[in-house]
Scaffold this motif. Structure first.
Motif, PDB file in Angstrom:
ATOM      1  N   ASN A 137       0.551   6.470  -7.011  1.00 37.93           N
ATOM      2  CA  ASN A 137      -0.519   7.407  -7.322  1.00 37.93           C
ATOM      3  C   ASN A 137      -0.010   8.841  -7.367  1.00 37.93           C
ATOM      4  N   GLU A 183       0.819  -1.215   0.000  1.00 35.11           N
ATOM      5  CA  GLU A 183       0.000   0.000   0.000  1.00 35.11           C
ATOM      6  C   GLU A 183       0.853   1.266   0.000  1.00 35.11           C
ATOM      7  N   GLY A 200       1.947   1.749  -3.433  1.00 39.53           N
ATOM      8  CA  GLY A 200       0.780   2.128  -4.223  1.00 39.53           C
ATOM      9  C   GLY A 200       0.459   3.604  -4.069  1.00 39.53           C
ATOM     10  N   GLU A 243      -6.433  -5.197 -10.213  1.00 41.55           N
ATOM     11  CA  GLU A 243      -6.429  -3.960  -9.440  1.00 41.55           C
ATOM     12  C   GLU A 243      -7.818  -3.465  -9.082  1.00 41.55           C
ATOM     13  N   VAL A 293      -1.529   0.159 -12.448  1.00 44.96           N
ATOM     14  CA  VAL A 293      -1.966   1.542 -12.580  1.00 44.96           C
ATOM     15  C   VAL A 293      -2.091   2.204 -11.212  1.00 44.96           C
ATOM     16  N   ARG A 294      -2.634   1.461 -10.252  1.00 43.98           N
ATOM     17  CA  ARG A 294      -2.853   2.018  -8.915  1.00 43.98           C
ATOM     18  C   ARG A 294      -2.177   1.212  -7.813  1.00 43.98           C
ATOM     19  N   ARG A 295      -1.778  -0.008  -8.116  1.00 50.10           N
ATOM     20  CA  ARG A 295      -1.221  -0.891  -7.093  1.00 50.10           C
ATOM     21  C   ARG A 295       0.168  -1.380  -7.473  1.00 50.10           C
ATOM     22  N   ASN A 314       1.769   9.218 -10.694  1.00 49.11           N
ATOM     23  CA  ASN A 314       0.871   9.304 -11.841  1.00 49.11           C
ATOM     24  C   ASN A 314      -0.045  10.522 -11.791  1.00 49.11           C
ATOM     25  N   SER A 315       0.024  11.273 -10.701  1.00 48.39           N
ATOM     26  CA  SER A 315      -0.819  12.450 -10.555  1.00 48.39           C
ATOM     27  C   SER A 315      -0.362  13.562 -11.495  1.00 48.39           C
TER      28      SER A 315
END
Length: 244
Positions: A113, A106, A109, A241, A208-210, A116-117
């Motif tokens: 994020n 986590e 992860g 995901e 993508v998120r994890r 990727n923001s």
């Protein structure tokens, strides 16, 4: 001065001095043999823990909450746990010294994020300690792929394994269609039979998120089987995901 009567001593102990010496010798022999047996048993059990048998049967582990699904050796114990800041962790245990772990991390992860923001392009975003160039995407003037930077961060825990830690070069591949950084490492660990060289391999799977972190460790003498087990597990792995 009166002389001590040795015959009275013998009568009080119930056995002549020669018999007592024989009994003492027998007791010492039994003690030595027992100690040798205990040491031998420790050595045998330790050797068994460090020796991996060829895998011929497989099972499938699935965890909808973390989105993990993968194959593992049927005779390895499965232990699932949750660790604060790490997420879901499942361990596949052959022995204390031979194990494989897969974790939905986590913490990584959350960093992914951030990476990727859209705000990541803002130069005012501070660097994240422990991840070279997370904000600038730059390491010594070279652009470093996100999976490799996540891999670097996940590798910080390797220093806890043992002494003489050495890690090989990182290679890029794909697992379940996701970019993955892969590397080998070695270290030495003191056991009851002396200092043993261990080998391990780890993979950081970036979605993508994890982010999923996979790892296997065991004695270097068992490297061939360990590589085969880890390879089969990674090929079978599916990381969904969207799972809740």
């Amino acid at each position: 001065m009166p002389q001590k009567d040795s015959s009275s001593d013998a009568s009080r102990t119930g056995a002549p001095p020669s018999s007592r010496r024989v009994l003492q010798t027998i007791y010492r022999s039994v003690w030595v043999v027992s100690l040798a047996a205990i040491v031998t048993m420790i050595f045998v059990f330790q050797k068994r823990d460090l020796t991996l048998t060829k895998v011929d049967r497989w099972s499938t582990f699935s965890d909808p909450s973390s989105g993990m699904s993968l194959d593992y050796p049927s005779n390895w114990a499965v232990r699932k746990s949750g660790i604060s800041g790490v997420g879901s962790v499942v361990s596949f245990v052959y022995s204390k010294q031979i194990q494989m772990k897969v974790a939905m991390d986590e913490a990584l992860g959350a960093l992914l994020n951030v990476e990727n923001s859209p705000s990541q392009s803002n130069p005012n975003i501070p660097q994240v300690p422990g991840i070279p160039g997370l904000s600038s995407n730059d390491l010594q003037g070279k652009r470093v792929p996100v999976p490799e930077r996540m891999h670097q961060y996940a590798g910080r825990r390797l220093t806890q394994l043992g002494s003489d830690l050495q890690e090989g070069a990182t290679t890029m591949t794909q697992i379940d269609g996701k970019q993955t950084a892969l590397s080998d490492f070695t270290y030495r660990l003191r056991t009851s039979i002396g200092k043993v060289k261990f080998w391990g391999q780890r993979a950081t799977v970036v979605g993508v998120r994890r982010v999923y972190v996979c790892e296997i460790i065991g004695p270097e003498s068992q490297r061939g089987i360990l590589e085969s087990v880890f390879g089969r597990t990674l090929l079978s792995a599916r990381f969904q995901e969207g799972a809740q």
